[in-house]
Design an enzyme around this catalytic site. Structure first.
Site, PDB file in Angstrom:
ATOM      1  N   ASP A  11      18.706 -57.925  18.013  1.00  0.00           N
ATOM      2  CA  ASP A  11      17.835 -56.926  17.381  1.00  0.00           C
ATOM      3  C   ASP A  11      16.875 -57.523  16.357  1.00  0.00           C
ATOM      4  O   ASP A  11      16.501 -56.869  15.387  1.00  0.00           O
ATOM      5  CB  ASP A  11      18.660 -55.807  16.709  1.00  0.00           C
ATOM      6  CG  ASP A  11      19.651 -55.185  17.666  1.00  0.00           C
ATOM      7  OD1 ASP A  11      19.254 -54.952  18.824  1.00  0.00           O
ATOM      8  OD2 ASP A  11      20.805 -54.942  17.267  1.00  0.00           O
ATOM      9  N   LYS A  56      12.747 -59.461  19.277  1.00  0.00           N
ATOM     10  CA  LYS A  56      12.283 -60.413  20.315  1.00  0.00           C
ATOM     11  C   LYS A  56      11.293 -59.753  21.273  1.00  0.00           C
ATOM     12  O   LYS A  56      10.343 -60.383  21.713  1.00  0.00           O
ATOM     13  CB  LYS A  56      13.482 -60.952  21.117  1.00  0.00           C
ATOM     14  CG  LYS A  56      14.428 -61.794  20.270  1.00  0.00           C
ATOM     15  CD  LYS A  56      15.616 -62.282  21.067  1.00  0.00           C
ATOM     16  CE  LYS A  56      16.590 -61.200  21.453  1.00  0.00           C
ATOM     17  NZ  LYS A  56      17.290 -60.539  20.338  1.00  0.00           N
ATOM     18  N   GLY A 115      18.279 -54.423  24.408  1.00  0.00           N
ATOM     19  CA  GLY A 115      17.318 -53.323  24.309  1.00  0.00           C
ATOM     20  C   GLY A 115      16.057 -53.848  23.640  1.00  0.00           C
ATOM     21  O   GLY A 115      15.942 -53.807  22.429  1.00  0.00           O
ATOM     22  N   HIS A 116      15.143 -54.384  24.442  1.00  0.00           N
ATOM     23  CA  HIS A 116      13.931 -55.001  23.869  1.00  0.00           C
ATOM     24  C   HIS A 116      12.814 -53.970  23.805  1.00  0.00           C
ATOM     25  O   HIS A 116      12.405 -53.423  24.825  1.00  0.00           O
ATOM     26  CB  HIS A 116      13.534 -56.223  24.703  1.00  0.00           C
ATOM     27  CG  HIS A 116      14.540 -57.325  24.605  1.00  0.00           C
ATOM     28  ND1 HIS A 116      14.384 -58.547  25.208  1.00  0.00           N
ATOM     29  CD2 HIS A 116      15.713 -57.386  23.935  1.00  0.00           C
ATOM     30  CE1 HIS A 116      15.435 -59.299  24.927  1.00  0.00           C
ATOM     31  NE2 HIS A 116      16.255 -58.611  24.163  1.00  0.00           N
ATOM     32  N   GLN A 125      20.148 -60.788  23.070  1.00  0.00           N
ATOM     33  CA  GLN A 125      21.104 -60.863  21.952  1.00  0.00           C
ATOM     34  C   GLN A 125      20.643 -61.952  20.962  1.00  0.00           C
ATOM     35  O   GLN A 125      19.458 -62.229  20.899  1.00  0.00           O
ATOM     36  CB  GLN A 125      22.534 -61.107  22.446  1.00  0.00           C
ATOM     37  CG  GLN A 125      23.148 -59.918  23.179  1.00  0.00           C
ATOM     38  CD  GLN A 125      22.771 -59.822  24.635  1.00  0.00           C
ATOM     39  OE1 GLN A 125      22.809 -60.812  25.341  1.00  0.00           O
ATOM     40  NE2 GLN A 125      22.399 -58.652  25.084  1.00  0.00           N
ATOM     41  N   THR A 158      29.000 -61.537  22.469  1.00  0.00           N
ATOM     42  CA  THR A 158      28.829 -61.021  23.814  1.00  0.00           C
ATOM     43  C   THR A 158      29.388 -62.054  24.794  1.00  0.00           C
ATOM     44  O   THR A 158      29.961 -63.069  24.370  1.00  0.00           O
ATOM     45  CB  THR A 158      27.356 -60.646  24.094  1.00  0.00           C
ATOM     46  OG1 THR A 158      27.297 -59.963  25.344  1.00  0.00           O
ATOM     47  CG2 THR A 158      26.434 -61.862  24.110  1.00  0.00           C
ATOM     48  N   PRO A 188      24.090 -46.663  14.392  1.00  0.00           N
ATOM     49  CA  PRO A 188      23.427 -47.207  13.202  1.00  0.00           C
ATOM     50  C   PRO A 188      23.786 -48.681  13.040  1.00  0.00           C
ATOM     51  O   PRO A 188      24.943 -49.057  13.245  1.00  0.00           O
ATOM     52  CB  PRO A 188      24.004 -46.379  12.049  1.00  0.00           C
ATOM     53  CG  PRO A 188      25.084 -45.539  12.615  1.00  0.00           C
ATOM     54  CD  PRO A 188      25.037 -45.594  14.101  1.00  0.00           C
ATOM     55  N   ASP A 224       7.662 -55.822   6.391  1.00  0.00           N
ATOM     56  CA  ASP A 224       7.159 -54.590   5.762  1.00  0.00           C
ATOM     57  C   ASP A 224       8.287 -53.685   5.276  1.00  0.00           C
ATOM     58  O   ASP A 224       8.120 -52.937   4.311  1.00  0.00           O
ATOM     59  CB  ASP A 224       6.284 -53.810   6.762  1.00  0.00           C
ATOM     60  CG  ASP A 224       7.043 -53.527   8.056  1.00  0.00           C
ATOM     61  OD1 ASP A 224       7.518 -54.501   8.671  1.00  0.00           O
ATOM     62  OD2 ASP A 224       7.186 -52.348   8.430  1.00  0.00           O
ATOM     63  N   VAL A 263       4.542 -57.225  10.571  1.00  0.00           N
ATOM     64  CA  VAL A 263       4.552 -56.269   9.447  1.00  0.00           C
ATOM     65  C   VAL A 263       4.567 -54.816   9.928  1.00  0.00           C
ATOM     66  O   VAL A 263       4.260 -53.898   9.181  1.00  0.00           O
ATOM     67  CB  VAL A 263       3.352 -56.517   8.488  1.00  0.00           C
ATOM     68  CG1 VAL A 263       3.504 -57.836   7.755  1.00  0.00           C
ATOM     69  CG2 VAL A 263       2.017 -56.469   9.241  1.00  0.00           C
TER      70      VAL A 263
HETATM   71  P1  IMP Z   1      28.826 -56.404  24.763  1.00  0.00           P
HETATM   72  O1  IMP Z   1      27.838 -57.483  25.029  1.00  0.00           O
HETATM   73  O2  IMP Z   1      28.354 -55.049  25.194  1.00  0.00           O
HETATM   74  O3  IMP Z   1      30.199 -56.734  25.255  1.00  0.00           O
HETATM   75  O4  IMP Z   1      28.987 -56.279  23.155  1.00  0.00           O
HETATM   76  C1  IMP Z   1      29.556 -57.314  22.371  1.00  0.00           C
HETATM   77  C2  IMP Z   1      28.972 -57.296  20.966  1.00  0.00           C
HETATM   78  O5  IMP Z   1      27.619 -57.715  20.998  1.00  0.00           O
HETATM   79  C3  IMP Z   1      28.976 -55.914  20.322  1.00  0.00           C
HETATM   80  O6  IMP Z   1      29.168 -56.045  18.928  1.00  0.00           O
HETATM   81  C4  IMP Z   1      27.568 -55.401  20.590  1.00  0.00           C
HETATM   82  O7  IMP Z   1      27.148 -54.436  19.662  1.00  0.00           O
HETATM   83  C5  IMP Z   1      26.771 -56.688  20.473  1.00  0.00           C
HETATM   84  N1  IMP Z   1      25.561 -56.702  21.301  1.00  0.00           N
HETATM   85  C6  IMP Z   1      25.460 -56.851  22.647  1.00  0.00           C
HETATM   86  N2  IMP Z   1      24.181 -56.833  23.033  1.00  0.00           N
HETATM   87  C7  IMP Z   1      23.447 -56.689  21.926  1.00  0.00           C
HETATM   88  C8  IMP Z   1      22.028 -56.629  21.663  1.00  0.00           C
HETATM   89  O8  IMP Z   1      21.191 -56.731  22.568  1.00  0.00           O
HETATM   90  N3  IMP Z   1      21.661 -56.484  20.356  1.00  0.00           N
HETATM   91  C9  IMP Z   1      22.570 -56.423  19.349  1.00  0.00           C
HETATM   92  N4  IMP Z   1      23.887 -56.467  19.530  1.00  0.00           N
HETATM   93  C10 IMP Z   1      24.320 -56.607  20.800  1.00  0.00           C
END
Ligand code: IMP
Length: 444
Positions: A12, A15, A41-42, A238, A253, A320, A349, A428
């Protein structure tokens, strides 16, 4: 040119925006997703429209050729839905035949495992075992990668071969998987219900029909493309702290999120992939969604204010995000692990109107000795901060570095000094044009 865009924190970092920016700045030919699946989630805001991409490379938004490589795992139903707003053809979308499929029961097993991790059982209480929920996104990521390693996975090439749907092989592999998968003390078949299995197979056949034209050997394609000196951007998913090998294990992950993941995940030797530059993306503060240690965590009003201002909610799960001060120690580790050549600093920002800004500058063990932290034991340490004053001004419309408030520039310089790399992009705001580019040349 070959470049990689990698997250240096817990995912997050922004990217999606940075990849989109490069796609428009440079003549990028191909954008490649090499790890993970729909847990990512890009988010991209072009100014004219907003997109959140989970599996498809962000380059698709600006019409770049997009590759989903073999190290990725694919949820076909969500992939097909995600492709709907885009004009796709055999010429701009390539999905690896060797990418593994997320099967319906992978999501069930993912959620079930999370529930069992949370449950206080007698055995746990008796043996004093810690609870270790991971906070998984519940998208079936870990069970799918487990099955791949356990040699009972099903790949896209098992469903679709030479642009045909070869349902018999899929059925055989799927049934083998079902026979070998335990659930609730029995067999996962009880979850599906025996009589429903042919519907599930039929559903996959229909999905295979829709995707078959884009399935190919992406490893061969990339060897060709790189050989012809096309420009390729590898889009990490990630972040480094969630990397299966180098992250805060077990709160990670199930794939490799660093540049080390690129060769094995695209199926080419590292000698063939000469990265001209590695852009490390980092937020001006730290966020984490899910469980696991988060040194420097901020609570109360300040966390709420930053969360609302920065819209710090997971793009995949809407959870959150937790907030923390910028961690110069672990981010420096990520810079080194990825051989980062330039920084893209995002969400600066959001920090406007924050009275003071802490930066974690060292980790201490229980005896108070300064240490080099072990990523999988971050919860055992204490941290020290360097504190500076914040700035009041809104910077979201600024286009030049020199116009940034003095304290803001000092904050950027402090980060650069700790990390030993220059920030070449400063974001920003969410929109494509809310980006300050600091140097005309990215490389060098
Ligand atoms: P999983 O990849 O769904 O098994 O999640 C494992 C951990 O990685 C959890 O804490 C998720 O919230 C975190 N996680 C997985 N993908 C993302 C991402 O794209 N952004 C932020 N956290 C992620």
């Amino acid at each position: 040119m070959i470049l990689a865009v990698i997250g240096l924190q817990y995912g997050d970092e922004g990217k999606g925006k940075i990849v989109d920016y490069f796609c428009n700045l440079f003549d990028i030919d191909y954008v490649v997703r090499f790890n993970g699946g729909p847990n990512a989630g890009h988010h991209v805001n072009t100014g004219d429209g907003e997109y959140t991409l989970h599996q498809v490379p962000t380059g698709i938004v600006s019409g770049k050729k997009s590759i989903i490589a073999e190290g990725c795992i694919v949820d076909l139903e969500t992939l097909i839905k995600e492709l709907e707003p885009f004009k796709i053809s055999r010429d701009n979308l390539f999905v690896s035949k060797d990418a593994h499929l997320i099967l319906p029961h992978h999501k069930v097993l993912d959620l079930d495992m999370e529930l069992r991790r949370k449950a206080e059982t007698n055995i746990k209480a008796h043996l004093g075992i810690k609870r270790r929920p991971i906070g998984s996104t519940g998208r079936g990521i870990s069970p799918c990668y487990v099955d791949k390693s356990n040699r009972i996975g099903v790949s896209l090439g098992d469903l679709v071969n030479n642009k045909k749907v070869c349902i018999d092989r899929f059925k055989e592999k799927f049934y083998e998987n079902l026979c070998l998968t335990e659930w609730g003390g029995g067999n996962i078949i009880t979850w599906y219900g025996l009589s429903n299995l042919s519907d599930v197979v039929e559903n996959f056949r229909a999905l295979g029909e829709q995707i078959k034209d884009y399935v190919c050997d992406t490893s061969e394609l990339l060897a060709n493309v790189i050989g012809k000196k096309k420009s390729v951007l590898f889009e990490g998913a990630q972040g480094t702290m969630l990397d299966i090998n180098k992250g805060t294990y077990p709160y990670v992950t199930s794939s490799q999120c660093t540049i080390n993941g690129i060769p094995s995940s695209i199926g080419l030797p590292f000698t063939k992939i000469k990265l001209d530059c590695v852009i490390g993306v980092l937020k001006a503060y730290t966020t984490r969604v899910g469980e696991g240690p988060l040194p420097g965590e901020i609570g109360g009003e300040l966390a709420d204010k930053l969360r609302e201002k920065g819209y710090e909610y997971g793009r995949t799960t809407q959870r959150p995000r937790r907030l923390a001060w910028f961690d110069a120690v672990m981010t420096k580790r990520a810079v080194e692990l990825n051989s980062v050549t330039a920084l893209a600093l995002t969400k600066l920002d959001v920090l406007s109107e924050t009275e003071y800004l802490n930066v974690i500058v060292d980790y201490r063990d229980k005896e108070g000795n300064k240490i080099s932290p072990n990523a999988s034991r971050l919860d055992e340490y204490s941290v020290n901060y360097e504190c500076s004053n914040g700035w009041k001004e809104d910077i979201s419309q600024l286009e030049e570095y020199d116009k940034l408030p003095e304290m803001c520039k000092k904050y950027i310089e402090k980060i650069e000094k700790y990390l030993g790399v220059k920030a070449k992009l400063i974001s920003v705001g969410a929109e494509r044009n809310q980006t300050i580019s600091l140097y005309p040349y990215l490389v060098g």
